[in-house]
Motif scaffolding. Structure first.
Motif, PDB file in Angstrom:
ATOM      1  N   ARG A 102       4.151   3.740 -29.228  1.00 38.57           N
ATOM      2  CA  ARG A 102       3.099   3.790 -28.207  1.00 38.57           C
ATOM      3  C   ARG A 102       3.063   2.492 -27.405  1.00 38.57           C
ATOM      4  N   LEU A 103       3.319   1.364 -28.058  1.00 44.04           N
ATOM      5  CA  LEU A 103       3.359   0.095 -27.334  1.00 44.04           C
ATOM      6  C   LEU A 103       4.493   0.107 -26.310  1.00 44.04           C
ATOM      7  N   ILE A 104       5.683   0.548 -26.743  1.00 48.31           N
ATOM      8  CA  ILE A 104       6.815   0.620 -25.818  1.00 48.31           C
ATOM      9  C   ILE A 104       6.538   1.646 -24.716  1.00 48.31           C
ATOM     10  N   GLY A 105       5.931   2.758 -25.107  1.00 47.47           N
ATOM     11  CA  GLY A 105       5.607   3.778 -24.119  1.00 47.47           C
ATOM     12  C   GLY A 105       4.607   3.294 -23.082  1.00 47.47           C
ATOM     13  N   GLY A 106       3.614   2.512 -23.496  1.00 46.07           N
ATOM     14  CA  GLY A 106       2.667   1.949 -22.534  1.00 46.07           C
ATOM     15  C   GLY A 106       3.348   0.989 -21.579  1.00 46.07           C
ATOM     16  N   TRP A 107       4.241   0.162 -22.103  1.00 43.95           N
ATOM     17  CA  TRP A 107       4.985  -0.776 -21.261  1.00 43.95           C
ATOM     18  C   TRP A 107       5.835  -0.020 -20.231  1.00 43.95           C
ATOM     19  N   ALA A 108       6.480   1.082 -20.654  1.00 47.75           N
ATOM     20  CA  ALA A 108       7.312   1.853 -19.735  1.00 47.75           C
ATOM     21  C   ALA A 108       6.464   2.642 -18.736  1.00 47.75           C
ATOM     22  N   THR A 109       5.332   3.176 -19.182  1.00 48.66           N
ATOM     23  CA  THR A 109       4.487   3.972 -18.296  1.00 48.66           C
ATOM     24  C   THR A 109       3.916   3.136 -17.166  1.00 48.66           C
ATOM     25  N   VAL A 110       3.472   1.937 -17.470  1.00 44.55           N
ATOM     26  CA  VAL A 110       2.936   1.095 -16.400  1.00 44.55           C
ATOM     27  C   VAL A 110       4.045   0.687 -15.437  1.00 44.55           C
ATOM     28  N   GLY A 111       5.288   0.641 -15.907  1.00 46.68           N
ATOM     29  CA  GLY A 111       6.394   0.394 -14.994  1.00 46.68           C
ATOM     30  C   GLY A 111       6.587   1.540 -14.015  1.00 46.68           C
ATOM     31  N   VAL A 112       6.419   2.767 -14.495  1.00 43.48           N
ATOM     32  CA  VAL A 112       6.487   3.928 -13.609  1.00 43.48           C
ATOM     33  C   VAL A 112       5.401   3.838 -12.539  1.00 43.48           C
ATOM     34  N   PHE A 113       4.193   3.541 -12.960  1.00 44.12           N
ATOM     35  CA  PHE A 113       3.092   3.438 -11.997  1.00 44.12           C
ATOM     36  C   PHE A 113       3.317   2.292 -11.014  1.00 44.12           C
ATOM     37  N   LEU A 114       3.898   1.219 -11.495  1.00 46.62           N
ATOM     38  CA  LEU A 114       4.182   0.082 -10.621  1.00 46.62           C
ATOM     39  C   LEU A 114       5.133   0.488  -9.490  1.00 46.62           C
ATOM     40  N   VAL A 115       6.188   1.207  -9.839  1.00 44.96           N
ATOM     41  CA  VAL A 115       7.155   1.630  -8.825  1.00 44.96           C
ATOM     42  C   VAL A 115       6.481   2.524  -7.787  1.00 44.96           C
ATOM     43  N   ILE A 116       5.705   3.489  -8.242  1.00 41.44           N
ATOM     44  CA  ILE A 116       5.098   4.451  -7.326  1.00 41.44           C
ATOM     45  C   ILE A 116       4.044   3.782  -6.450  1.00 41.44           C
ATOM     46  N   GLU A 117       3.204   2.942  -7.040  1.00 37.42           N
ATOM     47  CA  GLU A 117       2.178   2.248  -6.260  1.00 37.42           C
ATOM     48  C   GLU A 117       2.812   1.399  -5.164  1.00 37.42           C
ATOM     49  N   SER A 118       3.796   0.597  -5.536  1.00 41.39           N
ATOM     50  CA  SER A 118       4.388  -0.300  -4.553  1.00 41.39           C
ATOM     51  C   SER A 118       5.118   0.487  -3.469  1.00 41.39           C
ATOM     52  N   TRP A 119       5.740   1.606  -3.823  1.00 42.47           N
ATOM     53  CA  TRP A 119       6.422   2.443  -2.838  1.00 42.47           C
ATOM     54  C   TRP A 119       5.409   2.998  -1.833  1.00 42.47           C
ATOM     55  N   LEU A 120       4.331   3.599  -2.340  1.00 38.52           N
ATOM     56  CA  LEU A 120       3.350   4.239  -1.461  1.00 38.52           C
ATOM     57  C   LEU A 120       2.610   3.235  -0.589  1.00 38.52           C
ATOM     58  N   LEU A 121       2.195   2.120  -1.189  1.00 41.10           N
ATOM     59  CA  LEU A 121       1.332   1.198  -0.470  1.00 41.10           C
ATOM     60  C   LEU A 121       2.081   0.365   0.553  1.00 41.10           C
ATOM     61  N   THR A 122       3.402   0.381   0.515  1.00 39.26           N
ATOM     62  CA  THR A 122       4.177  -0.296   1.545  1.00 39.26           C
ATOM     63  C   THR A 122       4.867   0.686   2.493  1.00 39.26           C
ATOM     64  N   ALA A 123       4.667   1.984   2.271  1.00 41.11           N
ATOM     65  CA  ALA A 123       5.306   2.983   3.117  1.00 41.11           C
ATOM     66  C   ALA A 123       4.684   3.023   4.506  1.00 41.11           C
ATOM     67  N   GLY A 124       3.386   2.771   4.612  1.00 47.12           N
ATOM     68  CA  GLY A 124       2.701   2.805   5.894  1.00 47.12           C
ATOM     69  C   GLY A 124       1.913   1.528   6.118  1.00 47.12           C
ATOM     70  N   ASP A 125       1.347   1.425   7.330  1.00 49.15           N
ATOM     71  CA  ASP A 125       0.559   0.238   7.636  1.00 49.15           C
ATOM     72  C   ASP A 125      -0.867   0.424   7.155  1.00 49.15           C
ATOM     73  N   ALA A 126      -1.728  -0.539   7.521  1.00 55.21           N
ATOM     74  CA  ALA A 126      -3.098  -0.537   7.015  1.00 55.21           C
ATOM     75  C   ALA A 126      -3.907   0.658   7.495  1.00 55.21           C
ATOM     76  N   THR A 127      -3.491   1.296   8.590  1.00 55.33           N
ATOM     77  CA  THR A 127      -4.261   2.409   9.126  1.00 55.33           C
ATOM     78  C   THR A 127      -4.132   3.678   8.291  1.00 55.33           C
ATOM     79  N   VAL A 128      -3.103   3.780   7.471  1.00 59.65           N
ATOM     80  CA  VAL A 128      -2.900   4.984   6.653  1.00 59.65           C
ATOM     81  C   VAL A 128      -2.857   4.659   5.167  1.00 59.65           C
ATOM     82  N   ARG A 129      -2.943   3.403   4.814  1.00 53.94           N
ATOM     83  CA  ARG A 129      -2.791   3.022   3.409  1.00 53.94           C
ATOM     84  C   ARG A 129      -3.883   3.613   2.529  1.00 53.94           C
ATOM     85  N   GLY A 130      -5.103   3.682   3.065  1.00 52.70           N
ATOM     86  CA  GLY A 130      -6.188   4.261   2.281  1.00 52.70           C
ATOM     87  C   GLY A 130      -5.960   5.728   1.978  1.00 52.70           C
TER      88      GLY A 130
END
Length: 474
Positions: A102-130
């Motif tokens: 579970r410890l390793i799984g938590g470390w890997a899961t937050v890595g998945v979320f990190l990739v997706i968050e950074s991809w989405l939040l840099t895909a557009g400018d501030a007018t569509v980020r929300g």
């Protein structure tokens, strides 16, 4: 939002949704399996806390791997590791082994979320980020609801079938990300503020984030145990957990609008009291099944709204240049609270009984109300500069990219005044602004009660000059 932007965001959102279906009921499944095997609430609490320990470690370390190998390869690595840890849990039934997995799984899961968050939040400018962030949350919570509903179906297929299903979904989630031939965005690394520094800058934000971590981890990991021990089957437990997550998804936006229009400290006081009241209702009211479902729906909305309101409150009071680091630090504080929650509350359930969960949530709500009320008395509310934006406490690097345009604009308005004649148009900018006031004018001393111990000396001269200019105009 343009069609091209939606297509670019489709792959990470679809990957998140597929993986989130399995991840949504994994915590519930582990709690129920350990309880069925006769393990004590203390053991269940420690195995559950391992996941949140992995989240905290990943929030601090995973951005380095992402920067080194890129978004798509990082996602594939993290999702594959999630699948491996879950499949091993289906093969090995041992609390110690499950703690490590579970410890390793938590470390890997937050890595998945990190990739997706950074991809989405840099895909557009501030007018569509929300709006992109809103789609992110809808995908995450919708997957959680569907996953809880699938718990009973997969459990009836055999003891290892749920673990196989979760591993299968984690592996399939790689396909949307791997099949897109696009250049992925890069993120910058930023170190969070230390806990002591955060406490100095925003005590309310720190306590709110920590309390949110305690409450969210408790309902995710120990609520299934409570529901099973009061007589619900696996299928019904999954349905009630789905109702709780649905409340978190549907009520967060109304709470956010409320916090944008009123003092956020009062909103936090209301949320703490609301959670305590719902916990008392579950403890003392003779509830039918539908009544318990209704209260769990409301409890999910209250508990999951604590964190975004606390972050928005902190941003209202953040000194210029500290917004990103403050958001990262609050995420780590939230992860610490989530880590400590199961080991702290599970012994209460052992001593008091299964209702110890709601006694603990009620006591937490009352404690938060008292602290927030004291802080509001000590430091009255300023004019908000940071509108509420729903956020999921997942990764530090994601928070770095989720700073809204309003946050930046609000900070800039308080940071530099390059031209005093523009800032105060009715006042002639002249030498008397930096000298003593004229003899026929009263001497007015200005000070800022909200100035924190960190100091904001960089913009002190400009702020004092504007204050004097306003005094002369009056």
């Amino acid at each position: 939002m343009s069609r091209q932007l939606l297509l670019m965001a489709l792959a990470p959102l679809l990957g998140l949704f597929i993986l989130g279906i399995g991840n949504g009921f994994l915590a519930t499944l582990i709690t129920l399996r350990l309880d069925a095997a006769g393990e004590s609430p203390v053991v269940i609490g420690w195995v559950s806390s391992a996941y949140f320990i992995g989240l905290a470690l990943g929030a601090m370390l995973n951005d380095r791997l992402l920067l080194a190998i890129g978004h798509i390869r990082a996602y594939g690595s993290f999702a594959s590791l999630v699948a491996v840890t879950v499949l091993l849990q289906g093969l090995l039934f041992d609390p110690t082994a499950w703690f490590v997995l579970r410890l390793i799984g938590g470390w890997a899961t937050v890595g998945v979320f990190l990739v997706i968050e950074s991809w989405l939040l840099t895909a557009g400018d501030a007018t569509v980020r929300g709006r992109l962030l809103a789609l992110y949350m809808i995908a995450l919570y919708a997957a959680g609801v569907l996953g809880q509903l699938l718990l009973g179906v997969t459990d009836a297929m055999g003891p290892t079938a749920p673990f196989m299903m979760i591993g299968l979904l984690a592996s399939l989630s790689v396909l949307p990300m791997a099949m897109i031939p696009r250049v992925t965005p890069l993120i910058e690394k930023a170190e969070p503020l230390s806990p002591l520094r955060l406490i100095t800058l925003t005590p309310t934000g720190v306590v709110g984030s920590f309390g949110s971590g305690l409450a969210v981890a408790a309902v995710y990991t120990l609520l299934p145990l409570y529901l099973q021990r009061i007589g619900f089957g696996v299928d019904r437990v999954g349905q009630l957990m789905a109702v709780m997550v649905l409340g978190a998804m549907l009520l967060q936006y109304p709470v956010g609008r409320w916090s944008d229009r009123h003092d956020r400290q009062m909103v936090l006081i209301g949320l703490g009291g609301f959670c305590a009241l719902i916990s008392a209702g579950i403890l003392f009211l003779p509830l039918p099944s539908w009544g318990l479902a209704a209260l769990l729906f409301l409890l999910g909305g209250g508990v999951f709204s604590l964190y975004p309101v606390a972050v928005s409150h902190s941003a209202d009071r953040a000194p210029a240049g500290a917004l990103v680091r403050m958001s990262q630090g609050l995420l780590l504080i939230n992860a610490i609270g989530s880590t400590l929650s199961p080991p702290m509350i599970s012994p209460v359930m052992t001593v008091v009984g299964d209702t110890g969960l709601f006694w603990s949530l009620g006591a937490l709500g009352v404690t938060l109300v008292g602290f927030f009320a004291w802080r509001r008395h000590v430091r009255p509310a300023p004019v908000p500069v940071a509108p509420f934006s729903p956020s999921t406490p997942i990764t530090a690097a994601g928070a770095e990219l989720a700073v809204t345009e309003a946050w930046v604009q609000g900070a800039l308005e308080h940071e530099h005044v390059e031209d005093l004649s523009d800032a105060v148009p009715d006042v002639e900018v002249a030498e008397p602004l930096v000298g003593p006031p004229p003899p026929d004018e009263p001497h007015i001393v200005y000070y800022d009660e909200e100035e924190d111990a960190a100091g904001a000396s960089d913009d002190g001269d400009a702020t004092e000059a504007v204050s004097r200019a306003e005094a002369y105009r009056t």
